[in-house]
Design a protein around this motif. Sequence first.
Motif, mmCIF file in Angstrom:
data_model
loop_
_atom_site.group_PDB
_atom_site.id
_atom_site.type_symbol
_atom_site.label_atom_id
_atom_site.label_comp_id
_atom_site.label_asym_id
_atom_site.label_seq_id
_atom_site.Cartn_x
_atom_site.Cartn_y
_atom_site.Cartn_z
ATOM 1 N N ALA A 362 0.809 -1.228 0.000
ATOM 2 C CA ALA A 362 0.000 0.000 0.000
ATOM 3 C C ALA A 362 0.840 1.274 0.000
ATOM 4 C CB ALA A 362 -0.925 0.005 1.220
ATOM 5 N N LEU A 363 2.136 1.181 0.302
ATOM 6 C CA LEU A 363 2.952 2.378 0.482
ATOM 7 C C LEU A 363 3.080 3.174 -0.812
ATOM 8 C CD1 LEU A 363 5.887 0.990 2.672
ATOM 9 C CD2 LEU A 363 3.942 2.357 3.440
ATOM 10 N N LYS A 364 2.804 4.468 -0.716
ATOM 11 C CA LYS A 364 3.007 5.389 -1.838
ATOM 12 C C LYS A 364 2.802 6.811 -1.328
ATOM 13 C CE LYS A 364 -1.807 5.082 -3.380
ATOM 14 N NZ LYS A 364 -2.705 4.769 -4.523
ATOM 15 N N PRO A 365 3.393 7.789 -2.005
ATOM 16 C CA PRO A 365 3.174 9.174 -1.591
ATOM 17 C C PRO A 365 1.683 9.523 -1.628
ATOM 18 C CG PRO A 365 4.988 9.043 -3.153
ATOM 19 C CD PRO A 365 4.331 7.676 -3.135
ATOM 20 N N GLY A 366 1.257 10.286 -0.648
ATOM 21 C CA GLY A 366 -0.132 10.704 -0.570
ATOM 22 C C GLY A 366 -0.989 9.840 0.327
ATOM 23 N N LEU A 367 -0.591 8.578 0.554
ATOM 24 C CA LEU A 367 -1.365 7.701 1.432
ATOM 25 C C LEU A 367 -1.164 8.117 2.879
ATOM 26 C CD1 LEU A 367 -3.092 5.016 1.575
ATOM 27 C CD2 LEU A 367 -0.928 3.920 2.201
ATOM 28 N N HIS A 368 -2.241 8.269 3.621
ATOM 29 C CA HIS A 368 -2.119 8.639 5.036
ATOM 30 C C HIS A 368 -1.635 7.439 5.833
ATOM 31 C CE1 HIS A 368 -2.923 10.482 8.914
ATOM 32 N NE2 HIS A 368 -3.189 11.615 8.277
ATOM 33 N N SER A 436 6.072 14.732 13.017
ATOM 34 C CA SER A 436 5.477 13.438 12.672
ATOM 35 C C SER A 436 4.058 13.292 13.205
ATOM 36 C CB SER A 436 6.336 12.295 13.236
ATOM 37 O OG SER A 436 7.603 12.276 12.655
ATOM 38 N N LYS A 437 3.844 13.818 14.397
ATOM 39 C CA LYS A 437 2.538 13.713 15.032
ATOM 40 C C LYS A 437 2.177 15.074 15.629
ATOM 41 C CE LYS A 437 -0.010 10.659 18.201
ATOM 42 N NZ LYS A 437 0.109 9.501 19.132
ATOM 43 N N PRO A 438 1.837 16.043 14.763
ATOM 44 C CA PRO A 438 1.612 17.410 15.243
ATOM 45 C C PRO A 438 0.382 17.502 16.141
ATOM 46 C CG PRO A 438 1.007 17.203 12.925
ATOM 47 C CD PRO A 438 1.668 15.921 13.309
ATOM 48 N N LEU A 439 0.441 18.399 17.110
ATOM 49 C CA LEU A 439 -0.699 18.591 18.005
ATOM 50 C C LEU A 439 -1.910 19.091 17.236
ATOM 51 C CD1 LEU A 439 1.068 20.203 21.109
ATOM 52 C CD2 LEU A 439 0.177 17.872 20.875
ATOM 53 N N LYS A 440 -1.679 20.015 16.314
ATOM 54 C CA LYS A 440 -2.738 20.471 15.419
ATOM 55 C C LYS A 440 -2.534 19.770 14.088
ATOM 56 C CE LYS A 440 -4.786 24.507 13.202
ATOM 57 N NZ LYS A 440 -4.667 25.968 12.926
ATOM 58 N N ASN A 441 -3.448 18.872 13.759
ATOM 59 C CA ASN A 441 -3.245 18.002 12.607
ATOM 60 C C ASN A 441 -4.451 18.081 11.676
ATOM 61 O OD1 ASN A 441 -2.558 15.997 10.806
ATOM 62 N ND2 ASN A 441 -1.884 14.558 12.376
ATOM 63 N N ASP A 442 -4.323 18.891 10.646
ATOM 64 C CA ASP A 442 -5.426 19.071 9.701
ATOM 65 C C ASP A 442 -5.576 17.896 8.742
ATOM 66 O OD1 ASP A 442 -5.912 21.584 10.804
ATOM 67 O OD2 ASP A 442 -4.561 22.597 9.398
ATOM 68 N N THR A 443 -4.630 16.936 8.790
ATOM 69 C CA THR A 443 -4.716 15.787 7.890
ATOM 70 C C THR A 443 -5.639 14.698 8.431
ATOM 71 O OG1 THR A 443 -2.870 14.498 8.815
ATOM 72 C CG2 THR A 443 -2.312 16.241 7.238
ATOM 73 N N ARG A 461 1.453 10.439 11.977
ATOM 74 C CA ARG A 461 0.046 10.585 11.592
ATOM 75 C C ARG A 461 -0.064 11.644 10.501
ATOM 76 N NH1 ARG A 461 -4.567 9.829 15.855
ATOM 77 N NH2 ARG A 461 -5.470 9.085 13.887
ATOM 78 N N LEU A 462 0.534 11.320 9.361
ATOM 79 C CA LEU A 462 0.589 12.239 8.230
ATOM 80 C C LEU A 462 0.448 11.457 6.931
ATOM 81 C CD1 LEU A 462 3.752 14.378 9.151
ATOM 82 C CD2 LEU A 462 1.366 15.120 9.356
ATOM 83 N N PRO A 463 0.106 12.134 5.846
ATOM 84 C CA PRO A 463 0.234 11.501 4.526
ATOM 85 C C PRO A 463 1.716 11.312 4.204
ATOM 86 C CG PRO A 463 -1.221 13.432 4.440
ATOM 87 C CD PRO A 463 -0.524 13.474 5.760
ATOM 88 N N LEU A 464 2.032 10.223 3.526
ATOM 89 C CA LEU A 464 3.415 9.948 3.150
ATOM 90 C C LEU A 464 3.859 10.888 2.035
ATOM 91 C CD1 LEU A 464 3.265 6.043 3.154
ATOM 92 C CD2 LEU A 464 4.331 7.519 4.882
ATOM 93 N N GLU A 465 5.160 11.249 2.071
ATOM 94 C CA GLU A 465 5.758 12.083 1.034
ATOM 95 C C GLU A 465 6.995 11.393 0.487
ATOM 96 O OE1 GLU A 465 6.423 16.288 1.950
ATOM 97 O OE2 GLU A 465 5.292 15.986 3.807
#
Length: 540
Positions: A362-368, A436-443, A461-465
């Motif tokens: 499943a790994l690819k850029p854009g995947l959360h 990597s795990k921001p307190l404010k996380n709009d994603t 807890r981010l989309p992959l880049e």
Amino acid sequence: MASKTYPAQQHVIRTFTKLVELLPAVEQSKPQIVILAGEVTPFRNDTDREMPFRQESNFFYLSGCRVPASYLLLAFQNGTSLANAPSSHLFIPKAELADLMWSVPPPSLDEATATHDVTRVDHPAALPAAIQELIKAFPGALVHTLPSTPLFPVIPPTYTADFLAANMHLTKDYLLPALHLVRLVKDPEEIALIKQANQISSRAHEVVMRVLGQGVRGLIQRGKGAGTDRPLLPGEWLIQKEAEAEALFVASCRREGAEHQAYLPIVAASTRASTLHYCCNDREFAWGPTGPHDHQNHNDLAHDHDRVLNPQVLLIDAGCEWKCYASDITRTMPVGNGGKFTPEARAIYELVLEMQRLSFEALKPGLHWDAIQYICHRTLVRGFQKLGIFKSPSSTNSGSWNSEEAIIASGISSAFFPHGVGHSLGMDVHDVPSASKPLKNDTITGTPLGHESFYTYLRLRLPLEEGMVVTVEPGCYFSPHLLAPVRDSKHINHDVLKRYESVGGVRIEDVVLITKEGYENLTTVRSDTEWIEKVCAGEI
């Protein structure tokens, strides 16, 4: 020693560019100054005995310098020549005669200039004058430092006092977030260092497995007088304890030039593999009595031939650093039973391997990254239903409340897979936590996939880049502490569960680079079941 192949100046430009983006608009056109202290050589409490030195990660990122007690002074301004060529002034200690008697001296100014990607190198005595020069050149500048916490080296107040005396604004709010954000994506030079760390660590994992296999085959023999008239030599060592496995791993890394482990090695045998960060590494393997017709392991893992190893797993989560860049690899291997997994251990091992395989696919850029965590829990639930540990709707006296969806929604799989599937990796093994795990996380929006407990300990807890380096480390554990709250669960066949609890735990962890098309696995030691068993049985 660092060399100019390390792109410190590019890191400075990236950091200042991100830092300016984080500033309020009215501050963005102002000159920006950064002052940093490097790490000092630590000493054991109340003694003069040095402890291992390791440079503070952010300091190394911006300087490429691994000299203790150094300082860094940077200057940048948008719209000027400093935007493309920031001033980068490194200060390294002067070699003193008294120091030369005890330790290796720091490089000379000429040597440091030739090997560090900075604009100027001086001794710390020149730092106050350099600060005054910047104050005169940029009277309205913002001055940035790292937070004043025990997590970072302390800048002596005499240095910051000059900025305050000049009524310059000193802030700790922007530099660390900027550094964490730019460190999240690695450049080619960083990736090369991470690859080297992973190659060394991969070989060290294989060394441990192959020594276990030699013991099974009876290929490790004591020479004359070994253990009585003289110490055992490395070629006579057996692995009968967690500490012995750790010693071989660390020695293998050190022989290849790695100065540090990226974290305390986790070497857990038997049911101790259910403790996630078991760092004691101080217990013997589980032994059993030798029966009159019991030739398990050929009796060759004990020099005295009086006992044999009980079938068990050995979980090793360990990785070295290479020039301040980390590796993080976990392999779970069979011990006892002739170097083969028991049926129960093999079933759990192959389930964890499937969790990792589906994650890789499943790994690819854009995947959360949350989606990878969900994939692992879903795969574990399906696997447990196939094994009979979790009930299915078709089970006796069961129904729709034991469907895959219902079990996922209950969150009960967190008792068996409690941690995150992976994290960012770079100079630190759990790299750049605030990014990597921001307190404010709009994603993260809406209801989480599955159950909220899946994400409690997820460190990314981010989309992959493209350019991110992450670990993929699913696991399955039978911890009595985590199982206690679910002992009465309607989803579990408790008789079947009892058969698997002695496995303890299985984790498989690789380091991967996110690429444009998917991923590249930077971990080179294999993990497929057949290979692991053949190596640990001494068959290959």
